[in-house]
Design an enzyme around this catalytic site. Sequence first.
Site, PDB file in Angstrom:
ATOM      1  N   GLU A 132       1.106  -1.010   0.286  1.00  0.00           N
ATOM      2  CA  GLU A 132      -0.337   0.045   0.130  1.00  0.00           C
ATOM      3  C   GLU A 132       1.021   1.779   0.080  1.00  0.00           C
ATOM      4  O   GLU A 132       0.665   1.833   0.730  1.00  0.00           O
ATOM      5  CB  GLU A 132      -0.900   0.379   1.251  1.00  0.00           C
ATOM      6  CG  GLU A 132      -2.102  -1.734   0.990  1.00  0.00           C
ATOM      7  CD  GLU A 132      -2.951  -1.416   1.950  1.00  0.00           C
ATOM      8  OE1 GLU A 132      -2.332  -0.822   2.597  1.00  0.00           O
ATOM      9  OE2 GLU A 132      -3.298  -2.533   2.418  1.00  0.00           O
ATOM     10  N   GLU A 166      -7.628  -0.484  14.300  1.00  0.00           N
ATOM     11  CA  GLU A 166      -8.674  -1.471  14.056  1.00  0.00           C
ATOM     12  C   GLU A 166      -8.902  -3.044  13.324  1.00  0.00           C
ATOM     13  O   GLU A 166      -7.852  -2.628  13.526  1.00  0.00           O
ATOM     14  CB  GLU A 166      -8.783  -1.082  12.503  1.00  0.00           C
ATOM     15  CG  GLU A 166      -8.862  -1.737  11.042  1.00  0.00           C
ATOM     16  CD  GLU A 166      -8.999  -1.818   9.783  1.00  0.00           C
ATOM     17  OE1 GLU A 166      -8.517  -2.323   8.920  1.00  0.00           O
ATOM     18  OE2 GLU A 166      -8.106  -0.201   9.521  1.00  0.00           O
ATOM     19  N   ASP A 206     -13.233  -4.358  11.110  1.00  0.00           N
ATOM     20  CA  ASP A 206     -12.893  -5.309   9.393  1.00  0.00           C
ATOM     21  C   ASP A 206     -13.608  -6.320   9.301  1.00  0.00           C
ATOM     22  O   ASP A 206     -14.215  -6.838   8.678  1.00  0.00           O
ATOM     23  CB  ASP A 206     -12.041  -4.066   8.201  1.00  0.00           C
ATOM     24  CG  ASP A 206     -11.443  -4.726   7.345  1.00  0.00           C
ATOM     25  OD1 ASP A 206     -12.769  -5.388   6.689  1.00  0.00           O
ATOM     26  OD2 ASP A 206     -10.034  -4.775   7.274  1.00  0.00           O
ATOM     27  N   LYS A 259     -14.743  -1.933   3.038  1.00  0.00           N
ATOM     28  CA  LYS A 259     -14.759  -2.346   0.854  1.00  0.00           C
ATOM     29  C   LYS A 259     -15.687  -2.844   0.429  1.00  0.00           C
ATOM     30  O   LYS A 259     -16.125  -3.941   0.832  1.00  0.00           O
ATOM     31  CB  LYS A 259     -13.748  -3.344   2.084  1.00  0.00           C
ATOM     32  CG  LYS A 259     -12.447  -3.017   2.778  1.00  0.00           C
ATOM     33  CD  LYS A 259     -11.535  -4.822   2.964  1.00  0.00           C
ATOM     34  CE  LYS A 259     -10.804  -3.603   3.300  1.00  0.00           C
ATOM     35  NZ  LYS A 259      -9.652  -4.460   4.468  1.00  0.00           N
ATOM     36  N   ARG A 312      -8.773  -2.243  -1.158  1.00  0.00           N
ATOM     37  CA  ARG A 312      -7.980  -2.925  -0.829  1.00  0.00           C
ATOM     38  C   ARG A 312      -6.514  -2.685  -0.816  1.00  0.00           C
ATOM     39  O   ARG A 312      -5.950  -2.362  -1.772  1.00  0.00           O
ATOM     40  CB  ARG A 312      -8.711  -4.243  -1.575  1.00  0.00           C
ATOM     41  CG  ARG A 312      -9.908  -4.358  -1.200  1.00  0.00           C
ATOM     42  CD  ARG A 312     -10.238  -4.403   0.300  1.00  0.00           C
ATOM     43  NE  ARG A 312      -9.907  -5.653   1.025  1.00  0.00           N
ATOM     44  CZ  ARG A 312     -10.350  -7.089   1.390  1.00  0.00           C
ATOM     45  NH1 ARG A 312     -11.753  -6.803   0.984  1.00  0.00           N
ATOM     46  NH2 ARG A 312      -9.724  -7.387   2.251  1.00  0.00           N
ATOM     47  N   LYS A 371      -9.785   4.804   4.194  1.00  0.00           N
ATOM     48  CA  LYS A 371      -8.082   4.859   3.621  1.00  0.00           C
ATOM     49  C   LYS A 371      -7.458   3.998   2.558  1.00  0.00           C
ATOM     50  O   LYS A 371      -7.909   3.681   1.883  1.00  0.00           O
ATOM     51  CB  LYS A 371      -8.905   3.054   5.445  1.00  0.00           C
ATOM     52  CG  LYS A 371      -7.244   2.974   5.449  1.00  0.00           C
ATOM     53  CD  LYS A 371      -7.903   2.070   6.937  1.00  0.00           C
ATOM     54  CE  LYS A 371      -6.730   0.239   6.374  1.00  0.00           C
ATOM     55  NZ  LYS A 371      -7.214  -0.415   7.040  1.00  0.00           N
TER      56      LYS A 371
END
Length: 429
Positions: A205, A286, A313, A338, A367, A389
């Site tokens: 990421e 999270e 999540d 998501k 993702r 995010k």
Amino acid sequence: MSSIIDIFAREILDSRGNPTVEVEVELDSGAVGRAAVPSGASTGAFEAVELRDGDKSRYLGKGVLKAVQNVNDIIAPELIGMEAQDQVAIDKAMIELDGTPNKSKLGANAILGVSLAVAKAAAEECGLPLYQYIGGVNAKTLPVPMMNILNGGKHADNNVDIQEFMIMPVGAPNFREALRMCSEVYHNLKNVLHSKGLSTTVGDEGGFAPNLTSNEEAIQVILEAIEKAGYVPGEDIVLALDPAATEMYKEDGKYHFEGEGIVRTSAEMVDFWEQLVNKYPIVSIEDGLAEEDWNGWKLLTERLGKKIQLVGDDLFVTNTQRLSKGISMGVANSILIKLNQIGTLTETLDAIEMAKRAGYTAVVSHRSGETEDSTIADLVVGVNAGQIKTGAPARTDRVAKYNQLLRIEEVLGSTAQYLGKNAFYNIKK
């Protein structure tokens, strides 16, 4: 209103070099919508099924030709002729066509690609940007970035157990300045890591992925970077963590921090998070416990739920049934959103609405396997979620979302809102 005249899917590559599904939908007016589907690395057991071919001779078994074929041969004939603006009916038709509770027959990657492409085509048909098509005239809130600048766990090949260390620029006056603040901290973090002789390679990421002596050292180097960038930790910029604790949870019912060689019970995990929250300016955690550790989650919420944001999540997987259970149990106070965990735009919007009614925040998320598709940028503004995010300010698959948000803020002009600390309406002041 225009009806659908063509739906076509293809196999493309995501940011990890793995195949994913892209869908194009054409309307009789000539409007076209295109959407590409993301893919996760640390996936919850209760997520909708991402259909992969399993043919080891192609893409190591990760091909998506079956999902593509399902769009072209099964979904398309069913939807052609339907009105593109009937999003709920279209998504319902696909859910019924699949007929399984987790979309395992047609694949959530097939269904989501169509769902999002339909919404984009309908927005174009209406002459509206996607965020306004989704949210109407009141879509105006730009999100506070929850920017992942240091990676561990499944997102990196290092010894750091906690998967994501994030910064949130709550002191910024608007999104543009928020993004600048994050970028400056990111570059200062690179310099801090360099000065300590640590690696500045990046994870999936875009965050840095050094080997460190402890998870706490990751927090300390980020705080140093915030200060070097000229900002005050806890005022200008706060911290958020994603331990992805399900990945640490083993058959013995305990949490294994393999990088540190420490094993913790659920109660010890709660103690550990509480110690970090008391010591550092952490405002959000999270998946602090595993997806099936409901009792641990309840304890965590009792201890920290009035003080910080506790995001589910893997716990909730954008699923209204699991979210409803969490709300009734008093577990967590926020849901991560998501799109591909649930597989349609309609079900995603239902989860966001349920969360808001219960006083839970909704954090819209990418993702780890992404594409240049920037749908989530429009989604987060469309639903006025207030938090997003979507990775570090590096790698085009991440930056594409931030750049789309810059464009949206520019279009909204003086009507754009940036909530800063007020994004956390779930924390009892």
